[in-house]
Write a protein that holds these residues in place. Structure first.
Motif, PDB file in Angstrom:
ATOM      1  N   THR A  67      40.184 -16.822  28.369  1.00  0.00           N
ATOM      2  CA  THR A  67      39.815 -15.518  27.796  1.00  0.00           C
ATOM      3  C   THR A  67      39.024 -14.700  28.812  1.00  0.00           C
ATOM      4  OG1 THR A  67      39.673 -16.549  25.646  1.00  0.00           O
ATOM      5  CG2 THR A  67      38.621 -14.406  25.868  1.00  0.00           C
ATOM      6  N   MET A  71      35.893 -10.111  26.436  1.00  0.00           N
ATOM      7  CA  MET A  71      36.841 -10.036  25.305  1.00  0.00           C
ATOM      8  C   MET A  71      36.571 -11.217  24.378  1.00  0.00           C
ATOM      9  SD  MET A  71      39.067  -7.621  25.152  1.00  0.00           S
ATOM     10  CE  MET A  71      40.558  -8.148  24.350  1.00  0.00           C
ATOM     11  N   SER A 244      43.024  -4.919  22.705  1.00  0.00           N
ATOM     12  CA  SER A 244      42.122  -4.035  23.433  1.00  0.00           C
ATOM     13  C   SER A 244      42.705  -2.633  23.460  1.00  0.00           C
ATOM     14  CB  SER A 244      41.907  -4.547  24.845  1.00  0.00           C
ATOM     15  OG  SER A 244      43.155  -4.659  25.475  1.00  0.00           O
ATOM     16  N   GLY A 258      34.452  -5.517  22.651  1.00  0.00           N
ATOM     17  CA  GLY A 258      35.529  -5.771  23.600  1.00  0.00           C
ATOM     18  C   GLY A 258      36.912  -5.662  22.988  1.00  0.00           C
ATOM     19  N   ALA A 259      37.034  -5.514  21.685  1.00  0.00           N
ATOM     20  CA  ALA A 259      38.349  -5.406  21.062  1.00  0.00           C
ATOM     21  C   ALA A 259      38.301  -4.361  19.960  1.00  0.00           C
ATOM     22  CB  ALA A 259      38.751  -6.750  20.470  1.00  0.00           C
TER      23      ALA A 259
END
Ligand code: ATP
Ligand code: MG
Length: 437
Positions: A67, A71, A244, A258-259
């Motif tokens: 990962t 994220m 994303s 982050g998403a």
């Protein structure tokens, strides 16, 4: 080697949201249960089922390691169910008897691999890691001393006694026979089948071993530990992958998360150890063995009919195909396999044959079945996935996409205006040349 061909690609698909099925088919004693790795208690990775478990959890750990920084990791939820089809009854192999604790955390059954979001399983939560409890086999069923994986072992000729087992018995009413129901949206499903969350290879093996204690094995003349039931292990995998936004989208709304949202996909891996096809005469079956052999042969016969019909459907024109009747409803085995053999699954058939000359006719019939299976065309697709975004991020994503659309439209408008001006200029020039001529 067998796993790399048989299991690996199927499990890779399951991790990407594509259903997978592995079926072991062949005459009694030819090595189906051995190849699947569930002849005895599972303690290592040998055999297709333990290797599949280790593949799934290995891939999940690898995905966490890969990962990107900043994220959130893709979340995986794996659940397991296990059933056997014995004498045309569907028995839950993971149902604890009253007062007993299963070696795992039971969850609400999912509605199926492509169920609506409302049925999503919850993540996390510490499972009660217990130890598999020995089944209290009693009555006229003898426990096998070794090699039987702790399975319910029926002495030859004995009438199966399910009374003392953990599951499969409804006090005073006899063996529980779960219903295979049909639903327009979900297809066929087993009503009330237990489903457990599994988070690691040891947890999955522990549950598998606990379930195997309920399996019906028996001695026939051709196999001392013959499977007298079809055993089906079902792993359901749900992935929740972060989505994303485009690079320009970094803004205060996304800081820290982050998403922008998540795509949820569900798929199911079905691992089937079919009971062996056998010539009743050769195995000198009598009594309970004969009754079992008849039920096994009847369900395998229907499976053969279904495969034959599907192979015709795959090669016929669409008008002819529409007229072919596929007898899914004729046995519980084929109803159970409907979701996986019906086209939306990567399916692998492991056909096992006995090498001896005396097995030639059974081997031919197994190979004929296998070659029919090869003609069945399937077009599995990954589950579409359901997207979930939270409010502010969703609104920002919409406005960003709207902005992009407007900018694309504006660019195109400029291009179109330029082209049209060029064509008009060329036309004027041609028209002037015509006038001058
Ligand atoms: N490839 C193999 N290597 C070593 N032993 C094997 C192999 N295949 C099968 N055996 C042995 O043969 C016996 C029968 O195998 P197994 O029980 O797996 O057959 P089966 O096809 O599941 O039969 P049934 O339909 O009666 O359940 C077992 O004792 C098993 O250990
Ligand atoms: Mg077997």
């Amino acid at each position: 080697d067998v796993y790399n061909v048989v299991g690996g690609p199927i499990v890779d698909g399951v991790l990407k949201g594509i259903n997978g099925t592995i079926l072991a088919y062949g005459q009694t004693g030819s090595g189906k249960t051995h190849s699947l790795g569930i002849l005895t208690r599972v303690s290592s990775e040998s055999g297709i089922i333990p290797r599949s478990f280790s593949h799934v959890f290995g891939a999940i750990a690898q995905a966490a390691r890969n990962t990107p920084a900043g994220m959130p990791a893709t979340q995986y939820t794996v659940t397991m169910s296990m059933l056997q089809l014995y004498l045309d009854t569907v028995q839950d192999m993971l149902a604890p008897s009253p007062g007993q604790m299963a070696p795992g955390q039971k969850v609400e059954p999912t509605a199926g691999p492509h169920a609506a979001d409302s049925s999503m399983l919850s993540h996390g939560g510490a499972g009660r890691a217990g130890t598999p409890s020995p089944a209290g086999f009693g009555g006229d069923a003898a426990s096998v001393a070794s090699g039987g994986g702790g399975s319910r072992y029926m002495g030859s000729g004995g009438i199966p006694n399910l009374r003392e087992s953990r599951s499969g018995y409804d006090a005073g009413a006899g063996p529980v026979n779960l219903n295979v129901r049909e639903d327009p949206a979900r297809g066929f499903y087993v009503e009330g089948l237990s489903e457990y969350a599994v988070r690691s290879f040891p947890e999955a093996c522990s549950l598998l071993n606990w379930g195997l204690e309920n399996r019906v094995l028996g001695a026939t003349q051709m196999n001392a530990t013959s499977s007298r039931s079809h055993t089906v292990v079902i792993l359901r995998v749900e992935t929740r992958a972060p989505v994303s936004l485009p690079p320009a989208a970094t803004s205060s709304v996304h800081a820290g998360s982050g998403a922008a949202g998540f795509i949820t996909r569900r798929s199911q891996l079905m691992l089937c150890d079919l009971a062996g096809s056998e010539r009743v005469r050769r195995t000198s079956s009598r009594g309970a063995r004969l009754e079992e052999a008849r039920a096994i042969n009847a369900s395998l016969h229907t499976l053969g009919q279904v495969i034959a019909a599907l192979s015709v459907v795959s090669t016929a024109s669409s008008a002819q195909a529409a007229r072919v009747h596929v007898p899914w409803r004729d046995s519980k085995l084929t109803r159970l396999l409907y979701g996986n053999l019906g086209g939306n699954s990567n399916t692998f058939l492991l056909a096992t044959v006995g090498p001896g000359a005396k097995n030639v006719s059974e081997s031919l019939s197994t190979l004929l079945f296998a070659s029919r299976c090869m003609r069945v065309a399937a077009a599995p697709v990954a589950s579409q996935g359901s997207a979930s975004f939270n409010g502010a991020e969703y609104a920002e994503l919409c406005s960003r996409l709207q902005g992009r659309l407007s900018s694309i439209e504006a660019t195109h408008a400029v291009e179109i205006a330029g082209m049209s001006a060029r064509y008009e200029g060329a036309l004027r020039e041609l028209s002037a040349q015509l006038d001058a001529a």
